[in-house]
Enzyme design. Structure first.
Site, PDB file in Angstrom:
ATOM      1  N   THR A   1      -1.899  13.908  37.025  1.00 49.58           N
ATOM      2  CA  THR A   1      -1.520  13.442  35.692  1.00 49.58           C
ATOM      3  C   THR A   1      -0.017  13.532  35.495  1.00 49.58           C
ATOM      4  O   THR A   1       0.693  14.204  36.239  1.00 49.58           O
ATOM      5  CB  THR A   1      -2.212  14.283  34.605  1.00 49.58           C
ATOM      6  OG1 THR A   1      -1.723  15.630  34.678  1.00 49.58           O
ATOM      7  CG2 THR A   1      -3.714  14.286  34.789  1.00 49.58           C
ATOM      8  N   TYR A  50       6.348  23.182  24.018  1.00 42.46           N
ATOM      9  CA  TYR A  50       4.998  22.754  24.397  1.00 42.46           C
ATOM     10  C   TYR A  50       3.995  23.889  24.206  1.00 42.46           C
ATOM     11  O   TYR A  50       2.942  23.715  23.572  1.00 42.46           O
ATOM     12  CB  TYR A  50       5.004  22.281  25.845  1.00 42.46           C
ATOM     13  CG  TYR A  50       3.639  21.965  26.409  1.00 42.46           C
ATOM     14  CD1 TYR A  50       2.966  20.810  26.047  1.00 42.46           C
ATOM     15  CD2 TYR A  50       3.035  22.821  27.327  1.00 42.46           C
ATOM     16  CE1 TYR A  50       1.716  20.502  26.565  1.00 42.46           C
ATOM     17  CE2 TYR A  50       1.781  22.532  27.857  1.00 42.46           C
ATOM     18  CZ  TYR A  50       1.128  21.374  27.471  1.00 42.46           C
ATOM     19  OH  TYR A  50      -0.115  21.085  27.998  1.00 42.46           O
ATOM     20  N   LYS A  58       0.807  24.110  21.539  1.00 41.95           N
ATOM     21  CA  LYS A  58      -0.577  24.214  21.995  1.00 41.95           C
ATOM     22  C   LYS A  58      -1.260  25.463  21.442  1.00 41.95           C
ATOM     23  O   LYS A  58      -2.449  25.443  21.097  1.00 41.95           O
ATOM     24  CB  LYS A  58      -0.632  24.193  23.520  1.00 41.95           C
ATOM     25  CG  LYS A  58      -0.439  22.815  24.129  1.00 41.95           C
ATOM     26  CD  LYS A  58      -1.590  21.896  23.757  1.00 41.95           C
ATOM     27  CE  LYS A  58      -1.546  20.575  24.487  1.00 41.95           C
ATOM     28  NZ  LYS A  58      -2.697  19.702  24.167  1.00 41.95           N
TER      29      LYS A  58
END
Length: 298
Positions: A206, A168, A172
């Site tokens: 989230t 991840y 990014k």
């Protein structure tokens, strides 16, 4: 931070939930027509219903898109180009992190799943939409994360070593460098795009933040889990840096983040790019890497 978006056409990836949903809601409330490209149609329809609860006259449309499938990206691009409507606002917000899953997943195009969903899929989509973005002299927001400051570029496909957090963070950072190069190329080659970068901080409500919080003590994200339990913005607040990135009339390539401690929460503000995003040669390399991957497999 909003702009006068009445009559503008916007496209927001990852708008079926979380921060992306709130970005779409805010743009619709300002009068924009918002395209919601989603992988799951039911979730897209639910997002439309949610937005219309607070913005009854919202102008919205749901389209099919799976960033982990370049054929899907091409299909959406072809359909939108055929319709010919310029895009004025473009937010590359969608992303995944499979915390707790120790298996390395590969897309139908042969790329590690985080890398394609968070970076390469967006690069391919931008390539597909470029005629519409140029026609609309689009304002573009490249949504990163705090992880972009620490991501590594030496094994982007996670072929030598895999963990969800490592994949991840690398995706990014690579996406951020690509965004810096997108801004530079637009300015130097006269594309007319206003490209800024942003990150939402921590948004505990989230899906991504929930995954972080559930990591056991001592796991790779244990420290982040403890912080996420105590610090963060609501999704609506976490949407504000992206909205500021769209509204900014400053020179392209600026970076907008939550203004609180460590950039985890608070009102949006501009800050200097992470050191990890400042190397121009790395930015060019990530652009070329994406172009090669998209052309080869797209």
């Amino acid at each position: 931070m909003t702009g006068d978006w009445g009559g503008r056409r916007a496209l927001v990836t990852g708008a079926s939930s979380g921060v992306g949903l709130e970005i779409a809601r805010a743009l619709a409330a300002e009068g924009a027509h918002v395209v919601l490209p989603v992988r799951n149609r039911d979730r897209g329809d639910a997002a439309v219903r949610s937005i219309r609860e607070s913005v009854p006259d919202a102008s919205l449309e749901v389209r099919a898109l799976d960033l982990a499938d370049l054929a899907s990206v091409s299909a959406l691009g072809e359909a939108l180009r055929a319709e010919g409507a310029p895009l004025d606002l473009y937010v590359m917000n969608a992303g995944i992190i499979l915390l707790g899953d120790r298996e390395r997943h590969v897309t139908v195009d042969g790329h590690e799943l985080h890398l394609q969903t968070n970076f390469l899929g967006h690069a391919a989509l931008t390539r597909e939409l470029m005629p519409l973005l140029k026609a609309g002299r689009a304002r573009v927001a490249v949504q990163l994360s705090l992880a972009a400051a620490r991501g590594r570029l030496d094994d982007l496909e996670s072929e030598r070593r895999y963990s969800a957090w490592r994949a991840y963070a690398g995706s990014k950072r690579a996406f951020g460098l690509w965004g810096v190069e997108l801004a530079r190329r637009s300015a130097s080659e006269g594309w007319g795009l206003n490209v800024n970068l942003c990150h939402p901080g921590v948004a505990p409500d989230t899906g991504i933040a929930a995954g972080v919080r559930q990591q056991p003590k001592g796991a790779e994200s244990g420290g982040r889990a403890r912080l996420a339990r105590r610090i963060g913005n609501t999704p609506a607040q976490a949407a504000q840096p992206a909205l500021m990135a769209l509204a900014s009339d400053a020179a392209p390539g600026r970076f907008y983040v939550p203004g609180g401690r460590f950039g985890m929460s608070g009102a949006p503000r501009e800050r200097a790019l992470f050191t990890a995003l400042q190397d121009e040669s790395e930015a060019r390399r990530m652009w070329e890497f994406a172009e090669g991957a998209v052309v080869r497999t797209g």
